[in-house]
Design a protein around this motif. Sequence first.
Motif, PDB file in Angstrom:
ATOM      1  N   ILE A 140      15.834  -8.760  -2.469  1.00 50.80           N
ATOM      2  CA  ILE A 140      16.045  -8.777  -4.029  1.00 50.80           C
ATOM      3  C   ILE A 140      15.809  -7.522  -4.677  1.00 50.80           C
ATOM      4  CG2 ILE A 140      14.927 -11.056  -3.754  1.00 50.80           C
ATOM      5  CD1 ILE A 140      12.207  -9.768  -4.824  1.00 50.80           C
ATOM      6  N   GLU A 141      15.830  -6.425  -4.057  1.00 44.99           N
ATOM      7  CA  GLU A 141      15.684  -5.144  -4.543  1.00 44.99           C
ATOM      8  C   GLU A 141      15.574  -3.947  -3.454  1.00 44.99           C
ATOM      9  OE1 GLU A 141      14.106  -3.265  -8.806  1.00 44.99           O
ATOM     10  OE2 GLU A 141      13.373  -5.077  -8.121  1.00 44.99           O
ATOM     11  N   TYR A 142      16.241  -2.971  -3.659  1.00 46.49           N
ATOM     12  CA  TYR A 142      16.235  -1.761  -2.775  1.00 46.49           C
ATOM     13  C   TYR A 142      17.008  -0.462  -3.465  1.00 46.49           C
ATOM     14  CZ  TYR A 142      18.462   1.101   0.961  1.00 46.49           C
ATOM     15  OH  TYR A 142      18.782   1.968   1.978  1.00 46.49           O
ATOM     16  N   GLY A 143      16.107   0.304  -3.274  1.00 49.51           N
ATOM     17  CA  GLY A 143      16.528   1.656  -3.840  1.00 49.51           C
ATOM     18  C   GLY A 143      15.505   2.679  -3.670  1.00 49.51           C
ATOM     19  N   ARG A 144      15.469   3.696  -4.307  1.00 51.27           N
ATOM     20  CA  ARG A 144      14.654   4.792  -3.963  1.00 51.27           C
ATOM     21  C   ARG A 144      13.154   4.591  -4.367  1.00 51.27           C
ATOM     22  NH1 ARG A 144      15.808   8.224  -0.345  1.00 51.27           N
ATOM     23  NH2 ARG A 144      14.525   9.897  -1.252  1.00 51.27           N
ATOM     24  N   THR A 145      12.038   4.853  -4.125  1.00 40.21           N
ATOM     25  CA  THR A 145      10.755   4.607  -4.487  1.00 40.21           C
ATOM     26  C   THR A 145      10.587   4.846  -6.038  1.00 40.21           C
ATOM     27  OG1 THR A 145      10.039   4.853  -2.159  1.00 40.21           O
ATOM     28  CG2 THR A 145       8.522   4.730  -3.934  1.00 40.21           C
ATOM     29  N   ALA A 146      10.741   6.029  -6.250  1.00 38.52           N
ATOM     30  CA  ALA A 146      10.280   6.451  -7.633  1.00 38.52           C
ATOM     31  C   ALA A 146      11.168   5.801  -8.478  1.00 38.52           C
ATOM     32  CB  ALA A 146      10.639   8.147  -7.842  1.00 38.52           C
ATOM     33  N   ASP A 147      12.447   5.240  -8.358  1.00 37.03           N
ATOM     34  CA  ASP A 147      13.377   4.499  -9.305  1.00 37.03           C
ATOM     35  C   ASP A 147      12.685   3.068  -9.402  1.00 37.03           C
ATOM     36  OD1 ASP A 147      14.893   6.753  -9.553  1.00 37.03           O
ATOM     37  OD2 ASP A 147      16.263   5.987  -7.941  1.00 37.03           O
ATOM     38  N   ILE A 148      12.191   2.378  -8.326  1.00 37.49           N
ATOM     39  CA  ILE A 148      11.733   1.016  -8.453  1.00 37.49           C
ATOM     40  C   ILE A 148      10.296   0.953  -9.122  1.00 37.49           C
ATOM     41  CG2 ILE A 148      10.900  -0.650  -6.909  1.00 37.49           C
ATOM     42  CD1 ILE A 148      13.076  -0.396  -4.927  1.00 37.49           C
ATOM     43  N   LEU A 149       9.486   2.274  -9.002  1.00 34.71           N
ATOM     44  CA  LEU A 149       8.335   1.897  -9.392  1.00 34.71           C
ATOM     45  C   LEU A 149       8.539   2.269 -11.178  1.00 34.71           C
ATOM     46  CD1 LEU A 149       6.003   4.304  -7.067  1.00 34.71           C
ATOM     47  CD2 LEU A 149       6.270   1.843  -7.491  1.00 34.71           C
ATOM     48  N   ARG A 150       9.278   3.190 -11.275  1.00 32.77           N
ATOM     49  CA  ARG A 150       9.704   3.495 -12.566  1.00 32.77           C
ATOM     50  C   ARG A 150      10.112   2.327 -13.546  1.00 32.77           C
ATOM     51  NH1 ARG A 150      13.383   6.979 -12.106  1.00 32.77           N
ATOM     52  NH2 ARG A 150      11.733   8.687 -11.569  1.00 32.77           N
ATOM     53  N   SER A 151      11.212   1.510 -13.012  1.00 31.96           N
ATOM     54  CA  SER A 151      11.929   0.420 -13.546  1.00 31.96           C
ATOM     55  C   SER A 151      12.476  -0.666 -12.701  1.00 31.96           C
ATOM     56  CB  SER A 151      12.923   1.007 -14.433  1.00 31.96           C
ATOM     57  OG  SER A 151      14.100   1.653 -13.491  1.00 31.96           O
ATOM     58  N   ALA A 152      11.398  -1.319 -12.208  1.00 29.45           N
ATOM     59  CA  ALA A 152      11.807  -2.391 -11.463  1.00 29.45           C
ATOM     60  C   ALA A 152      12.586  -3.490 -12.158  1.00 29.45           C
ATOM     61  CB  ALA A 152      10.420  -3.009 -10.676  1.00 29.45           C
ATOM     62  N   ALA A 153      13.785  -3.780 -11.307  1.00 28.41           N
ATOM     63  CA  ALA A 153      14.819  -4.435 -11.770  1.00 28.41           C
ATOM     64  C   ALA A 153      14.103  -6.403 -11.639  1.00 28.41           C
ATOM     65  CB  ALA A 153      16.105  -4.719 -11.423  1.00 28.41           C
ATOM     66  N   HIS A 154      13.523  -6.611 -10.719  1.00 31.96           N
ATOM     67  CA  HIS A 154      13.257  -7.889 -10.481  1.00 31.96           C
ATOM     68  C   HIS A 154      11.906  -8.364 -10.903  1.00 31.96           C
ATOM     69  CE1 HIS A 154      13.047 -11.838  -8.217  1.00 31.96           C
ATOM     70  NE2 HIS A 154      14.363 -11.753  -7.953  1.00 31.96           N
ATOM     71  N   PRO A 155      11.701  -9.723 -11.457  1.00 35.36           N
ATOM     72  CA  PRO A 155      10.333  -9.946 -11.910  1.00 35.36           C
ATOM     73  C   PRO A 155       9.344 -10.117 -10.799  1.00 35.36           C
ATOM     74  CG  PRO A 155      12.224 -11.562 -12.922  1.00 35.36           C
ATOM     75  CD  PRO A 155      13.021 -10.512 -11.857  1.00 35.36           C
TER      76      PRO A 155
END
Length: 541
Positions: free
Chosen positions: A231-246
């Motif tokens: 459901i989500e995959y990417g760089r750690t910093a990007d996901i922590l900053r702005s997670a896309a999935h609820p």
Amino acid sequence: MSEALLQVAQLCVGHQQTVLIDHVSFELRKGDVLGVIGESGAGKSTLGLAVMGHYRGALRPLSGSITFQGQTYHPRDACRLATLQGKRVCYVAQSASAGFNPAFPLGSQVIEAACYHGVLTREAAQEKLLQLFALLGLPDPVQFARRYPHQVSGGQLQRAMTAMALCSSPDLIVFDEPTTALDVTTQLDVLAAIRHAVKQTRTAALYISHDIAVVSQIADSLLVLRHGKQIEYGRTADILRSAAHPYTRALLNTRHPAPLLVAEQHAPVLELRDLTVGYGNGQPVISQLSMTLPRGQTFALVGESGSGKSTLARTLAGLQKPQSGELTLEGKALSFDCQRRTAQQRWQIQYIYQNADTALNPRHRVRELIGRNIMRRSGLRGAALKARLSQLLEQVELAPELADRFPSQLSGGQKQRVAIARALAAEPEILICDEPTSALDPLVAQGVLALFRQLQQSAGLTLLFITHDIATVRSIAHSVAVMHRGKLVRQGLRETVLTPPFDDYTARLLQAEPTLEPGWLASALKVPSPEHPLSLQEILT
């Protein structure tokens, strides 16, 4: 940019019409760590084993491909991929107790794979073994290598398994919840050792966990799974900053639990005075310890691995005879031997073990594991028994149809929830919880903690809650005791114990609490440890 060591493309794993891994894709480069996050049963361990070419039971790769060091393996090549295990790909399991043979010393088992595959000579492997034991903070490496699995704590055993994987100097290591059962200070050192080893040796790592705060400190990228889907995959910093999935945002929010309101102190239901416990002729594990459990409240016991927490819990449950001490239940003397307690006293105190793998009989189905306590406690049979069983399963967020499964057919988190339901079936007054949520993902753990609070309000349940998660302590505990080397170094109301000024050891525990703040791991390592004159960071540099 370096070439990817591992590439997974549209991988599907399952059996007949059941798909457990559904079109998952990612890549991993040398020296990088991919964190795999998800709830219990999401498919994290299945994915980790799949990249090694290992499939449990009837599971098989259905479609997709795995490319390792330029060699592509399709579903029909699973056997070829499996030949890499133990030499170029290694695995660190969640349950270290199941990974060691109790009949052999730890040292011989740690170097076995490296010697078997010809990676190292026995002499070189033994030398590397001692280096790894020292790196992972294990005491007296030479003597530790001679010990048997039952002679060390759970945290020490987990670090020994990490040393086993590192001994072969593999290209890829799959870490399956390696720090789940560890206290916060031990977890801190193990995380630092893993990160250092991966970066220095250019080894790639797949780090599976349900704790996003821990993974965020060690992973370069994150892969979030739910129900086998990516459901989500990417760089750690990007996901922590702005997670896309609820769902990812919900996982991030679990790191900020609402603190429990401090209630008035009630009369003690269980009192312990001057307890001393030892094994054989060695030094006492617990020395002159006294404590009281207030009725209807939660008493949290925190401390690092080997401090005596589980020994204390076993003694209170009547499973370990002490050298001296007095124990009273509701003002009346209570024997330390459970066999000499009345049936009512045995029902009153129930125990939830840390390791569900060894706590559940593998030959019994879930309905038998829980139903036996229901029948013996309430005398229910037939439809009434089935209804009560379903109610207990729903309380711990398990589907009623899981009643027909064996423990081997459940995930680690599901097995722990079965153990919780089995204890609740006895309708206890005191529940001794030895890390009961350590194997659960944060969202399910929140539900279990909410269940404990509800039981306290409705039935006046008293909890002795052993944990290494300070966030859990803040969420569920009314009173807290900090245990170090068999003694209580600090105890009292939660707000008193968790408010400065602190003694050195309590400060170390609180600083080691994982957070989502960037650089937490590096800053926490700078806090002096009362156990080691040099911090692990100083050793590594």
